[in-house]
Design an enzyme around this catalytic site. Sequence first.
Site, mmCIF file in Angstrom:
data_model
loop_
_atom_site.group_PDB
_atom_site.id
_atom_site.type_symbol
_atom_site.label_atom_id
_atom_site.label_comp_id
_atom_site.label_asym_id
_atom_site.label_seq_id
_atom_site.Cartn_x
_atom_site.Cartn_y
_atom_site.Cartn_z
ATOM 1 N N CYS A 1 -6.224 -0.721 12.710
ATOM 2 C CA CYS A 1 -7.145 0.403 12.545
ATOM 3 C C CYS A 1 -6.944 1.439 13.640
ATOM 4 O O CYS A 1 -6.997 1.135 14.822
ATOM 5 C CB CYS A 1 -8.598 -0.034 12.517
ATOM 6 S SG CYS A 1 -9.011 -1.174 11.210
ATOM 7 N N LYS B 1 9.440 -14.833 11.433
ATOM 8 C CA LYS B 1 10.085 -13.533 11.320
ATOM 9 C C LYS B 1 10.592 -13.301 9.901
ATOM 10 O O LYS B 1 10.441 -12.211 9.338
ATOM 11 C CB LYS B 1 11.254 -13.454 12.326
ATOM 12 C CG LYS B 1 11.612 -12.086 12.796
ATOM 13 C CD LYS B 1 10.429 -11.352 13.424
ATOM 14 C CE LYS B 1 9.789 -12.127 14.553
ATOM 15 N NZ LYS B 1 8.422 -11.698 14.876
ATOM 16 N N ASN C 1 -13.924 0.102 14.038
ATOM 17 C CA ASN C 1 -12.893 -0.930 14.116
ATOM 18 C C ASN C 1 -13.566 -2.267 14.362
ATOM 19 O O ASN C 1 -14.573 -2.337 15.064
ATOM 20 C CB ASN C 1 -11.910 -0.655 15.259
ATOM 21 C CG ASN C 1 -10.874 0.372 14.877
ATOM 22 O OD1 ASN C 1 -10.855 0.860 13.757
ATOM 23 N ND2 ASN C 1 -10.004 0.713 15.814
ATOM 24 N N GLY C 2 -12.984 -3.344 13.833
ATOM 25 C CA GLY C 2 -13.554 -4.662 14.045
ATOM 26 C C GLY C 2 -14.374 -5.117 12.858
ATOM 27 O O GLY C 2 -14.259 -4.591 11.747
ATOM 28 N N HIS D 1 9.343 -37.211 7.682
ATOM 29 C CA HIS D 1 7.905 -37.460 7.622
ATOM 30 C C HIS D 1 7.223 -36.508 6.638
ATOM 31 O O HIS D 1 6.098 -36.071 6.874
ATOM 32 C CB HIS D 1 7.297 -37.356 9.010
ATOM 33 C CG HIS D 1 7.895 -38.314 9.990
ATOM 34 N ND1 HIS D 1 7.634 -39.667 9.971
ATOM 35 C CD2 HIS D 1 8.779 -38.117 11.009
ATOM 36 C CE1 HIS D 1 8.313 -40.263 10.929
ATOM 37 N NE2 HIS D 1 9.021 -39.348 11.576
ATOM 38 N N LYS E 1 -0.055 -4.381 13.513
ATOM 39 C CA LYS E 1 0.576 -4.601 14.814
ATOM 40 C C LYS E 1 -0.400 -5.140 15.836
ATOM 41 O O LYS E 1 -0.112 -6.062 16.580
ATOM 42 C CB LYS E 1 1.177 -3.274 15.308
ATOM 43 C CG LYS E 1 1.979 -3.405 16.599
ATOM 44 C CD LYS E 1 3.232 -4.201 16.392
ATOM 45 C CE LYS E 1 4.147 -4.176 17.590
ATOM 46 N NZ LYS E 1 5.310 -5.047 17.391
ATOM 47 N N TRP F 1 -7.568 -1.052 7.935
ATOM 48 C CA TRP F 1 -6.910 -2.279 7.495
ATOM 49 C C TRP F 1 -7.994 -3.145 6.891
ATOM 50 O O TRP F 1 -8.926 -3.556 7.578
ATOM 51 C CB TRP F 1 -6.240 -2.966 8.688
ATOM 52 C CG TRP F 1 -5.362 -4.126 8.344
ATOM 53 C CD1 TRP F 1 -4.060 -4.096 7.938
ATOM 54 C CD2 TRP F 1 -5.734 -5.518 8.408
ATOM 55 N NE1 TRP F 1 -3.593 -5.370 7.742
ATOM 56 C CE2 TRP F 1 -4.593 -6.264 8.024
ATOM 57 C CE3 TRP F 1 -6.897 -6.199 8.743
ATOM 58 C CZ2 TRP F 1 -4.597 -7.653 7.965
ATOM 59 C CZ3 TRP F 1 -6.904 -7.588 8.684
ATOM 60 C CH2 TRP F 1 -5.759 -8.307 8.300
ATOM 61 N N GLU G 1 7.540 -12.849 7.449
ATOM 62 C CA GLU G 1 6.805 -11.611 7.692
ATOM 63 C C GLU G 1 7.443 -10.412 6.999
ATOM 64 O O GLU G 1 6.747 -9.577 6.424
ATOM 65 C CB GLU G 1 6.746 -11.309 9.196
ATOM 66 C CG GLU G 1 5.749 -12.095 9.995
ATOM 67 C CD GLU G 1 5.776 -11.681 11.450
ATOM 68 O OE1 GLU G 1 4.716 -11.391 12.010
ATOM 69 O OE2 GLU G 1 6.874 -11.645 12.049
ATOM 70 N N GLU H 1 9.439 -19.561 15.256
ATOM 71 C CA GLU H 1 9.498 -18.099 15.322
ATOM 72 C C GLU H 1 10.444 -17.548 14.262
ATOM 73 O O GLU H 1 10.170 -16.513 13.656
ATOM 74 C CB GLU H 1 9.941 -17.663 16.719
ATOM 75 C CG GLU H 1 10.401 -16.218 16.843
ATOM 76 C CD GLU H 1 9.325 -15.187 16.496
ATOM 77 O OE1 GLU H 1 9.682 -14.007 16.375
ATOM 78 O OE2 GLU H 1 8.142 -15.559 16.338
ATOM 79 N N ARG I 1 0.203 0.473 13.930
ATOM 80 C CA ARG I 1 -0.813 -0.570 14.032
ATOM 81 C C ARG I 1 -1.077 -1.244 12.689
ATOM 82 O O ARG I 1 -1.655 -2.327 12.629
ATOM 83 C CB ARG I 1 -2.124 0.034 14.567
ATOM 84 C CG ARG I 1 -2.001 0.591 15.965
ATOM 85 C CD ARG I 1 -3.211 1.412 16.349
ATOM 86 N NE ARG I 1 -4.392 0.601 16.577
ATOM 87 C CZ ARG I 1 -4.760 0.118 17.758
ATOM 88 N NH1 ARG I 1 -4.017 0.357 18.827
ATOM 89 N NH2 ARG I 1 -5.864 -0.588 17.892
#
Length: 588
Positions: free
Chosen positions: A2, A470, A97-98, A489, A583, A71, A473, A466, A28
């Site tokens: 945002c 990547k 925001n939030g 397993h 972001k 967002w 994403e 990672e 962002r």
Amino acid sequence: MCGIFGYAGAPVDLAPEILEALKTLEYRGYDSWGIAVASDDELIIRKSAGRIGETSVDVPPSAIGFGHTRWATHGGVTDENAHPHLDCGRRFAVIHNGIVENFRELREGLDADGHKFLSETDTEIIAHLIEDAVGESELSVAVFREVANSLKGLNAVIVLDVQANRMMAAKNVSPLVLGRGASGITLSSDTIALHGHADHITHLEDTQVALVDLDGVRLFDRCTLAEVTPNWTPAKFGDRQRGPGPHPDFMSKEMAEQPDVLERLARDANGDIAALATAIHDSYGTFLVGCGTASYAALTGSYLFSRIAKWHLNFVVGSEFKYHEHFLTDRSLVIALSQSGETADIVEAMMSAKTRGSKLAAIVNAEQSTLDRMVDLRVHLRAGPEQCVLSTKAYTAKVAILTMLAHHLAGTPDIGRQLVIDASQALRGMLSDSWIAKVRKIAKSIFEAESLFVIGRGLSYPTALEAALKIKEVSYIHAEGFAGGELKHGVIALIQPGTPCVVYAPADETYHDILSGAMELKSRGGYIIGVGSRNDPVFDQFIHVPDICDATPIVQALPAQMLGYHAALFRGNDPDKPRNLAKSVTVK
């Protein structure tokens, strides 16, 4: 997550200024946008789902207004859910925001009082709460403070009162920066949006309320409402650029910058690293905390400290940290890893650690971010702006810092520094046209896969996690990373003929065991992509990566970055702005 930009001052053609500032915040992540400007005692609103692009809006010049990129959290991606939101009387516009965690109970009360809602968002209730609290009187700082205090959660709220021609702002953890320039006052969720508008900045604190009007800005203590003096500092905007230069996108640009970042760290970061190594040595219990990509760098660090310095560090995922905080004392050290320095889960974890008296440190890219300003010690990544939503150069910078940090603690700082230099040189060689073409060819052979699996052992296990992140994403291929020994397993049940399997096989103590895992995968029909310094008949494809002892995880990151990037291009995805991702994750 945002973007916010607001302005109050001399009348200007404000709408294009707001839209251009919001574009600088696109990195962002967002899925809708909107603006509000005051004109002749009327609020003019323009908002829409989707990207700003080359949008132009027909709005008269104005002296005050703001904009927002959303967002989605509460409610879908629609024009109606885009910010700003208005009260019933169209006097107040709100951007936020939030998350308002208690929005349901607040909305129930407003519904009962007859307020009409036009969206599904938690943000809209704020405009109605203000309307309810003000009535026909003036919106005072005291009233705004009470409304802001009624909102539970991490958030930043700005209201524009068209009758008074002024804005008020308050925040809880979620960042807001005020700028002072020749033409007026600006505010934003990120300093970069103030470039060209401000020569001095001040960060709004959680303990403050800001009142911004055509005469300037006044700050008030959020508890006593006493006026406080802003702490203006000269604005520093760095070298962030609007475009990726000669590269086709920011992801390719930032992958290519990794060798330079590592060289810069080896040259400039030793003093900060030495100070943090001393703090680790003197602490009684050290925690490494990170989210997403940063968490895998932190997990790599726990292996590096065990291997190099014979030192135990606790690794905790940021969003899970509060369930481990009972171990913290005033002798503990908590080290947070973050690119943005604004990740809500990380900031909340550090706030919790601070209440227990623990010492705080950060390995962070964004200087003057919330995390950077709240810790006792910091090592900056020196990676420069990272504008692709996916983290590439910030990840390798974190692993490089942790490598040097472990060697400092072991009393061998020169070895750590040289390893990072060696990793830089290796990456520079890997970024050749022929190496990239080989990875691109492999990406072309797998981009239509539904699932992909990555395995590694030892130092390569966090790298496998990672790598899978990547790839998923950016390409949207379902990808999972596992410890090589865990195949038997349960994981191996997922392997079908043709399933791509990336195998990290460095020439270290894990080599023969990981090859055994590769053979198990191949015997079930897996399409094996080996990553290491030695080819082997079990591999159907092979990506050469030099072994650089403890710095091998740094160079191992590039193949997955490149595989994901090229698979994304083959699938028609935007590598800089993957769907649903942001972001700076400023919500929990």
